[in-house]
Scaffold this motif. Structure first.
Motif, PDB file in Angstrom:
ATOM      1  N   ILE A 188     -36.624  -1.285  -1.595  1.00 10.52           N
ATOM      2  CA  ILE A 188     -37.168  -1.168  -0.236  1.00 10.52           C
ATOM      3  C   ILE A 188     -37.987  -2.399   0.111  1.00 10.52           C
ATOM      4  O   ILE A 188     -37.906  -2.941   1.227  1.00 10.52           O
ATOM      5  N   ASP A 189     -38.769  -2.882  -0.840  1.00  9.65           N
ATOM      6  CA  ASP A 189     -39.564  -4.078  -0.606  1.00  9.65           C
ATOM      7  C   ASP A 189     -38.668  -5.282  -0.319  1.00  9.65           C
ATOM      8  O   ASP A 189     -38.939  -6.074   0.601  1.00  9.65           O
ATOM      9  N   THR A 190     -37.594  -5.428  -1.072  1.00  8.63           N
ATOM     10  CA  THR A 190     -36.676  -6.546  -0.856  1.00  8.63           C
ATOM     11  C   THR A 190     -35.981  -6.424   0.488  1.00  8.63           C
ATOM     12  O   THR A 190     -35.799  -7.423   1.201  1.00  8.63           O
ATOM     13  N   MET A 191     -35.603  -5.199   0.853  1.00  8.88           N
ATOM     14  CA  MET A 191     -34.925  -5.009   2.137  1.00  8.88           C
ATOM     15  C   MET A 191     -35.859  -5.287   3.306  1.00  8.88           C
ATOM     16  O   MET A 191     -35.426  -5.793   4.350  1.00  8.88           O
ATOM     17  N   ARG A 192     -37.127  -4.973   3.155  1.00  5.29           N
ATOM     18  CA  ARG A 192     -38.092  -5.327   4.207  1.00  5.29           C
ATOM     19  C   ARG A 192     -38.078  -6.841   4.446  1.00  5.29           C
ATOM     20  O   ARG A 192     -38.135  -7.307   5.591  1.00  5.29           O
ATOM     21  N   LYS A 193     -38.031  -7.599   3.368  1.00  2.00           N
ATOM     22  CA  LYS A 193     -38.015  -9.058   3.497  1.00  2.00           C
ATOM     23  C   LYS A 193     -36.738  -9.524   4.186  1.00  2.00           C
ATOM     24  O   LYS A 193     -36.783 -10.408   5.059  1.00  2.00           O
ATOM     25  N   ALA A 194     -35.597  -8.946   3.807  1.00  2.00           N
ATOM     26  CA  ALA A 194     -34.339  -9.315   4.455  1.00  2.00           C
ATOM     27  C   ALA A 194     -34.381  -8.998   5.946  1.00  2.00           C
ATOM     28  O   ALA A 194     -33.934  -9.795   6.786  1.00  2.00           O
ATOM     29  N   VAL A 195     -34.922  -7.837   6.283  1.00  2.00           N
ATOM     30  CA  VAL A 195     -35.003  -7.441   7.692  1.00  2.00           C
ATOM     31  C   VAL A 195     -35.973  -8.340   8.443  1.00  2.00           C
ATOM     32  O   VAL A 195     -35.687  -8.780   9.573  1.00  2.00           O
ATOM     33  N   ASN A 196     -37.127  -8.639   7.864  1.00  2.00           N
ATOM     34  CA  ASN A 196     -38.108  -9.486   8.549  1.00  2.00           C
ATOM     35  C   ASN A 196     -37.552 -10.875   8.833  1.00  2.00           C
ATOM     36  O   ASN A 196     -37.803 -11.452   9.906  1.00  2.00           O
ATOM     37  N   GLY A 230     -35.688 -18.616   2.893  1.00  2.00           N
ATOM     38  CA  GLY A 230     -35.310 -18.331   1.520  1.00  2.00           C
ATOM     39  C   GLY A 230     -34.208 -17.315   1.338  1.00  2.00           C
ATOM     40  O   GLY A 230     -33.948 -16.893   0.197  1.00  2.00           O
ATOM     41  N   ALA A 231     -33.549 -16.892   2.412  1.00  2.00           N
ATOM     42  CA  ALA A 231     -32.411 -15.991   2.261  1.00  2.00           C
ATOM     43  C   ALA A 231     -31.234 -16.753   1.675  1.00  2.00           C
ATOM     44  O   ALA A 231     -31.123 -17.979   1.811  1.00  2.00           O
ATOM     45  N   TRP A 232     -30.329 -16.010   1.024  1.00  2.00           N
ATOM     46  CA  TRP A 232     -29.118 -16.638   0.487  1.00  2.00           C
ATOM     47  C   TRP A 232     -28.243 -17.175   1.616  1.00  2.00           C
ATOM     48  O   TRP A 232     -27.486 -18.108   1.431  1.00  2.00           O
ATOM     49  N   GLY A 233     -28.340 -16.546   2.759  1.00  2.00           N
ATOM     50  CA  GLY A 233     -27.487 -16.852   3.896  1.00  2.00           C
ATOM     51  C   GLY A 233     -27.266 -15.575   4.678  1.00  2.00           C
ATOM     52  O   GLY A 233     -28.033 -14.620   4.561  1.00  2.00           O
ATOM     53  N   PRO A 234     -26.203 -15.507   5.480  1.00  2.00           N
ATOM     54  CA  PRO A 234     -25.927 -14.278   6.227  1.00  2.00           C
ATOM     55  C   PRO A 234     -25.383 -13.186   5.331  1.00  2.00           C
ATOM     56  O   PRO A 234     -24.708 -13.456   4.334  1.00  2.00           O
ATOM     57  N   SER A 235     -25.667 -11.941   5.693  1.00  2.00           N
ATOM     58  CA  SER A 235     -25.122 -10.798   4.957  1.00  2.00           C
ATOM     59  C   SER A 235     -23.622 -10.679   5.154  1.00  2.00           C
ATOM     60  O   SER A 235     -22.921 -10.095   4.322  1.00  2.00           O
ATOM     61  N   TYR A 236     -23.134 -11.183   6.259  1.00  2.00           N
ATOM     62  CA  TYR A 236     -21.727 -11.106   6.660  1.00  2.00           C
ATOM     63  C   TYR A 236     -21.531 -12.201   7.694  1.00  2.00           C
ATOM     64  O   TYR A 236     -22.494 -12.853   8.115  1.00  2.00           O
ATOM     65  N   ASN A 237     -20.297 -12.426   8.117  1.00  2.00           N
ATOM     66  CA  ASN A 237     -20.049 -13.445   9.127  1.00  2.00           C
ATOM     67  C   ASN A 237     -20.751 -13.058  10.426  1.00  2.00           C
ATOM     68  O   ASN A 237     -20.442 -12.025  11.023  1.00  2.00           O
ATOM     69  N   ALA A 270     -29.666 -11.271   7.491  1.00  2.00           N
ATOM     70  CA  ALA A 270     -29.848 -12.142   6.328  1.00  2.00           C
ATOM     71  C   ALA A 270     -29.619 -11.362   5.043  1.00  2.00           C
ATOM     72  O   ALA A 270     -29.873 -10.164   4.968  1.00  2.00           O
ATOM     73  N   ARG A 271     -29.153 -12.077   4.022  1.00  2.00           N
ATOM     74  CA  ARG A 271     -29.069 -11.532   2.667  1.00  2.00           C
ATOM     75  C   ARG A 271     -30.161 -12.186   1.837  1.00  2.00           C
ATOM     76  O   ARG A 271     -30.139 -13.396   1.600  1.00  2.00           O
ATOM     77  N   PHE A 272     -31.127 -11.371   1.403  1.00  2.00           N
ATOM     78  CA  PHE A 272     -32.269 -11.888   0.648  1.00  2.00           C
ATOM     79  C   PHE A 272     -32.287 -11.250  -0.733  1.00  2.00           C
ATOM     80  O   PHE A 272     -32.292 -10.018  -0.853  1.00  2.00           O
ATOM     81  N   ASP A 273     -32.283 -12.090  -1.777  1.00  4.87           N
ATOM     82  CA  ASP A 273     -32.323 -11.612  -3.161  1.00  4.87           C
ATOM     83  C   ASP A 273     -31.280 -10.522  -3.398  1.00  4.87           C
ATOM     84  O   ASP A 273     -31.524  -9.535  -4.094  1.00  4.87           O
TER      85      ASP A 273
END
Length: 449
Positions: A188-196, A230-237, A270-273
């Motif tokens: 949940i903590d990681t997903m908060r970062k991806a969403v933010n 610091g995200a890896w990139g997009p979660s999808y196109n 975004a895709r984060f961690d």
């Protein structure tokens, strides 16, 4: 003693569920650039990017390709990793490897070995185990490798010695995916970062948007924020769909020049961690909605807000869709885009001409994350605390003789990311404005250009 990592805790939970036997959970191999892309391998802006297998990542957080997790359940459970060995020449070209020795300490495995030893050690680890937990059919190359190890134990010379080997196969994905459906605190903590990060990217796109830009220029604004934070990139196109493209559910060419008095639908996360966000907002290119655009936008938004309010633990997971359908159908009747009674529009599914997709999906390591929506009898499961999901109603109005021209090419979707809590839901993406008035204010007052 060092506190167990979330991945160690997940491995322990899975070992308890297995009760007995051996599990094999492979990671992806990284193809070379000239090879065909696989489901583990993605292209982002011309670059090849390694994507770990989702189940493997969930249980290990080990970032390198060509690795495999082996779990042995029973009185003395073991968690074993096979990974690439250190190699000075390869590391000179492609970067430093972790190696088995460092991997054992960093990631909390009971043992780590080189991948070069897998084909020798795997039959030894299988010996004495009557049950194999493995996902046959997911990867032909790994299937062949597992069968090769089994066949060594089935050989007459081995069987004459009283060798015990797996004769029962269990699909390990069912247990892992049931676990992945309910997120733990670390996830949940990681997903908060991806969403933010995704919220910041959408805000930048809102401020940059103007007539004359190309869709790919807004996509570049999104990608800048993803990588900057610091995200890896997009979660999808990323979908940046203007004008008629907004009525295509998965427009990803992003090559059209945006015109004034059109809408642009931006579906990007975004895709984060290793974890994904998935947000959608629909903007007026010129910064102000026209009357028909505002009518459709407000209708979609009202359906989204009502569905979020309706989601509660213990309610069936079709609650959001039922809410969407009823509100959107009534709105289509009010606007003259559907005819008859509300019950008739719903029964005949007339709304599907304009709203043809589902209410949302699980969200996590995958954009459409693992987990069942129905039980084995086909009945809807209930929302549970710890689920993370999207809610995303939409309306897409294409030209037709019986549709007023003022509504043509209006495509609207509003999507947020939610966490189901003990008492309701938390909107993880609440910081991204979605009322038409707020969007217009941001585009008017916060322009980048």
């Amino acid at each position: 003693m060092r506190r167990p990592t979330p991945q160690q805790q997940r491995r322990s939970a899975l070992l308890s569920q297995m009760e007995s036997g051996i599990a094999i959970i492979p990671n992806a191999f990284q193809p070379r650039r000239e090879d065909d892309p696989s489901r583990y391998y993605t292209w982002i802006y011309g670059l090849s990017v390694f994507m770990p297998d989702s189940d493997f990542w969930y249980l290990t957080a080990f970032p390198e390709p060509e690795s495999v997790l082996v779990l042995i359940a029973g009185a003395q459970p073991q968690s074993i990793l096979f990974c690439r060995p250190r190699d000075e020449e390869q590391e000179l070209w492609w970067g430093k490897r972790i190696g088995p020795e460092q991997a054992q300490e960093r990631f909390g495995f009971d043992a780590c070995y080189s991948m070069d030893e897998l084909d020798t050690r795997l039959p030894q680890l299988m010996q004495g185990q009557s049950r194999l937990h493995y996902a046959f059919g997911a990867d032909a190359g790994w299937d062949q490798r597992v069968y090769q190890a089994l066949n060594q134990l089935r050989h007459p010379k081995a069987s004459r010695g009283g060798s015990v080997f797996p004769t029962e196969t269990v699909d390990i994905r069912r247990s892992i995916h049931a676990m992945r459906r309910i997120k733990d605190a670390a996830e949940i903590d990681t997903m908060r970062k991806a969403v933010n990060i995704s919220v910041a990217a959408h805000l930048r796109a809102m401020r940059a948007c103007q007539a004359g830009l190309y869709e790919y220029q807004l996509e570049a604004e999104l990608q800048y924020v993803f990588r900057h934070h610091g995200a890896w990139g997009p979660s999808y196109n990323s979908i940046v769909a203007s004008g008629p493209n907004a009525c295509l559910l998965h427009h990803v060419d992003n090559d059209r020049q945006m015109q004034a008095d059109e809408l642009v639908l931006i579906d990007a996360g975004a895709r984060f961690d290793g974890y994904c966000a998935d947000l959608t907002r629909t903007l007026p290119v010129s910064g102000r909605f026209t009357g028909p655009q505002r009518d459709i936008y407000d209708l979609v938004l009202s359906a989204e807000v009502a569905a979020i309010d309706a989601i509660r633990p213990g309610r069936p997971m079709n609650t959001a869709q039922q809410t969407h359908v009823r509100i959107l159908s009534q709105g289509l009747l009010d606007l003259g885009l559907c005819q008859g009674s509300l019950d008739g529009v719903i029964e005949r599914e007339d709304y599907k001409r304009f709203y043809m997709h589902g209410p949302g999906h699980f969200l996590g390591i995958d954009t459409h994350d693992a987990g069942r929506y129905h039980n084995t009898q086909g009945e809807w499961l209930n929302y549970q605390p710890g689920m993370t999901l999207t809610v995303e109603p939409g309306l897409y109005i294409r030209p037709a003789d019986n549709i007023p021209e003022a509504f043509w090419h209006i495509g609207v979707r509003v999507e947020d990311n939610l966490l189901v809590t003990e008492h309701g839901v938390e909107v993880l993406s609440a910081d991204l404005p979605k009322s038409a008035t707020d969007i217009e204010a941001i585009m008017r007052d916060g322009a980048l250009h």
